[in-house]
Design an enzyme around this catalytic site. Structure first.
Site, mmCIF file in Angstrom:
data_model
loop_
_atom_site.group_PDB
_atom_site.id
_atom_site.type_symbol
_atom_site.label_atom_id
_atom_site.label_comp_id
_atom_site.label_asym_id
_atom_site.label_seq_id
_atom_site.Cartn_x
_atom_site.Cartn_y
_atom_site.Cartn_z
ATOM 1 N N LYS A 1 0.865 -1.186 0.000
ATOM 2 C CA LYS A 1 0.000 0.000 0.000
ATOM 3 C C LYS A 1 0.897 1.229 0.000
ATOM 4 O O LYS A 1 1.924 1.255 0.685
ATOM 5 C CB LYS A 1 -0.893 -0.024 1.255
ATOM 6 C CG LYS A 1 -1.885 1.128 1.340
ATOM 7 C CD LYS A 1 -2.756 1.012 2.596
ATOM 8 C CE LYS A 1 -3.832 2.090 2.653
ATOM 9 N NZ LYS A 1 -4.664 1.959 3.878
ATOM 10 N N SER B 1 -9.579 1.999 2.846
ATOM 11 C CA SER B 1 -8.703 2.757 1.976
ATOM 12 C C SER B 1 -7.670 1.892 1.240
ATOM 13 O O SER B 1 -7.093 2.345 0.251
ATOM 14 C CB SER B 1 -7.949 3.812 2.798
ATOM 15 O OG SER B 1 -7.145 3.190 3.778
ATOM 16 N N SER C 1 -9.824 -0.375 7.064
ATOM 17 C CA SER C 1 -9.242 -0.318 5.721
ATOM 18 C C SER C 1 -8.505 -1.564 5.245
ATOM 19 O O SER C 1 -8.084 -1.606 4.091
ATOM 20 C CB SER C 1 -8.307 0.878 5.610
ATOM 21 O OG SER C 1 -9.069 2.028 5.413
#
Ligand code: GLN
Length: 510
Positions: free
Chosen positions: A79, A161, A185
């Site tokens: 990420k 997210s 997330s």
């Protein structure tokens, strides 16, 4: 061989590498090709073929010298909130466009090439994954670099997210990825994309080198196809980091794959979860949860019963208060953490300005997107003199009560189960004009985050539109082994986690 490489999960690829059936360079090349063919998914924000191949060659050399860490040479992706030396880091924000860190985040170093005497597991970084700006969002539609798409239906969000992480794993671009979970997330995008994710106990993984959102909640964790694959990744990611993250827990690194195949003590092979009490919070199964999600979750729970587990009703009475408490605490911490982006030391600086204050104002207005600005404003407001007691302090008190709800519930059960999100993935743009509706969809993930508890999302079937549904499992502090064991036993008798979306053959979108 290379045509089937993307079909392999972390464990399978690790076995192929160990047996010498494939080299890390070959696996890396094959997956990079696949990443290029699926650019339209928007899952990746950065790839650098030369950098990945250098890491792959290093892994192959380590193996040739006799090393055999299971992750050695396995391609993964991070990420884009984890800072990386070999790739740029943006946190999904224009503010950090072009930023390159001089060091690797602890989690990146431990999974990869190591740092400071820690050898590193030798996984290869394929690139950086799309996410909501500064990890603020639930649909990956707050990324400054465009949305990531759900491989099950490219018109839908992949969740957020960590949307790029879940989309990349679901589309078989990469066998495993890192994510971060502040209020859901990891769990929610995993659920929306039909993959498995675990948010560990707060402090299990070091936050050093993770772009900060809300420091008392932020936690790193893996997203992969199965609980076994998550266990392999978590074993490398977790562990104390006392010199760099004072909130990292003083618990030694461990092998989370150990015992996954065994029945619980005293249970039989046929009913391996006998003795496990799973608590179902009445608040998680109310009218707020859509019928298709409820049906899939109930069917998964019936499977757990067949495995020997007992279902018990429990209550988490302050569940509803998790939303206002979280959406005060997280913005408050964010407003403080994001103060560092002032256009002076790093990050975006406006090209034109009249004086220092104007430079701050323009740099921040240009660098931050609407949702980030909204949260900075809310956070600054609730922390300001005169409002602090009414909002921030109250929210902290509610946070404590929510943690106590869990403590009470765990007197009656060993794990808590429920939905991850009230619905399946929504259409891109659906909640764009209504941030509150996105906040409300976090209802089932926020409580565990506020309490610092470990939580998992496990693929549990399909709902409306043929879209994946996730089952959430929440454990007491440090119960990652129990969570992973229950999820793995479930995955031995179900195949939801092996289903791949048809759109994995889909290439660039218009
Ligand atoms: N959707 C939540 C938020 O926007 C959670 C995000 C996260 O866990 N990073 O804050």
């Amino acid at each position: 061989m290379s045509t089937e490489l993307h079909q392999m999960g972390v464990a399978e690829l690790a076995a192929a590498l160990a047996a010498g059936r494939v080299s890390s360079v070959e696996a890396t090349q094959a997956l990079l090709q696949r990443v290029r063919a699926h650019e339209g998914l928007g899952a990746f924000l950065a790839v650098d073929e030369a950098a990945s191949l250098t890491q792959a060659r290093a892994a192959d050399e380590r193996r040739a010298r006799g090393e055999h860490n299971p992750l050695l040479g396995v391609p993964i992706a991070h990420k884009d909130v984890f800072v990386t030396r070999d790739f740029p880091t943006t946190a999904g924000s224009r503010m950090l466009a072009g930023y390159r860190s001089p060091f690797d985040a602890t989690v990146v170093a431990r999974l990869g090439g190591g740092a400071d005497g820690h050898p590193g597991a030798g996984a290869v970084t394929l690139g950086k994954l799309n996410c909501d700006e500064f990890a603020m969002g639930s649909g990956n539609d707050n990324s400054a670099f465009g949305p990531a798409r759900n491989p099950w239906d490219p018109a839908r969000v992949p969740g957020g997210s960590s949307g790029g992480s879940a989309a990349a794993v679901a589309a078989r671009l990469v066998p495993g990825a890192t994510g971060t979970d502040t209020g859901g997330s990891i769990r929610q995008p995993a659920a929306f994309c039909g993959v498995t994710g675990i948010k560990p106990t707060y402090g299990r993984c070091s936050r050093y080198g993770m772009v900060a959102y809300a420091s008392s909640l932020d936690q790193a964790g893996p997203i992969a196809r199965s609980a076994l694959d998550c266990a392999l990744l978590l074993s490398a990611m977790a562990g104390p980091d006392p010199d760099r993250d004072s909130t990292s827990l003083d618990r030694p690194a461990e092998d989370y794959t150990r015992g996954l195949d065994e029945p619980l003590p005293g249970a039989s092979a046929g009913r391996p979860l006998q003795g496990l009490r799973i608590g179902l919070p009445t608040e998680f199964f109310g009218a707020g949860c859509s019928a298709d999600v409820q049906a899939a979750v109930r069917a998964a729970l019936a499977e757990f019963e067949r495995l020997g587990a007992t279902l018990v009703d429990v209550s988490l009475p302050r569940t509803e208060l998790a939303i206002p408490a979280y959406y005060i605490i997280a913005p408050a911490e964010a407003s403080s953490n994001l103060g560092r982006y002032d256009g002076v030391r790093y990050g975006h600086r406006a090209a034109e300005y009249t004086d220092l204050l104007d430079m701050y104002r323009r740099s921040r207005s240009e660098g931050f997107g609407a949702e980030v600005q909204r949260r900075i404003l809310i956070g600054t407001y609730v922390l300001s003199h005169g409002y602090y007691d009414a909002y921030y302090l109250k929210a902290q008190q509610i946070r404590r009560l929510i943690a106590e709800d869990f403590l009470r519930a765990f007197e009656q059960c060993d794990l808590i189960a429920g939905p991850v999100a009230p619905t399946v993935a929504w259409a891109i743009g659906d909640k764009a004009d209504d941030p509150l509706s996105a906040y409300l969809a976090d209802i089932y993930t926020l409580p565990a985050s506020l309490a610092g508890l470990p939580g998992m999302s496990v693929p549990a079937g399909f709902g409306a539109g043929g879209l994946p549904v996730g089952l959430q499992l929440i454990g007491p502090h440090l119960a990652e082994p129990r969570l992973l064991h229950a999820a793995h036993q479930f995955q031995r008798v179900t195949d939801w986690h092996t289903r791949a979306p048809a759109s994995v053959t889909l290439s660039r979108q218009a």
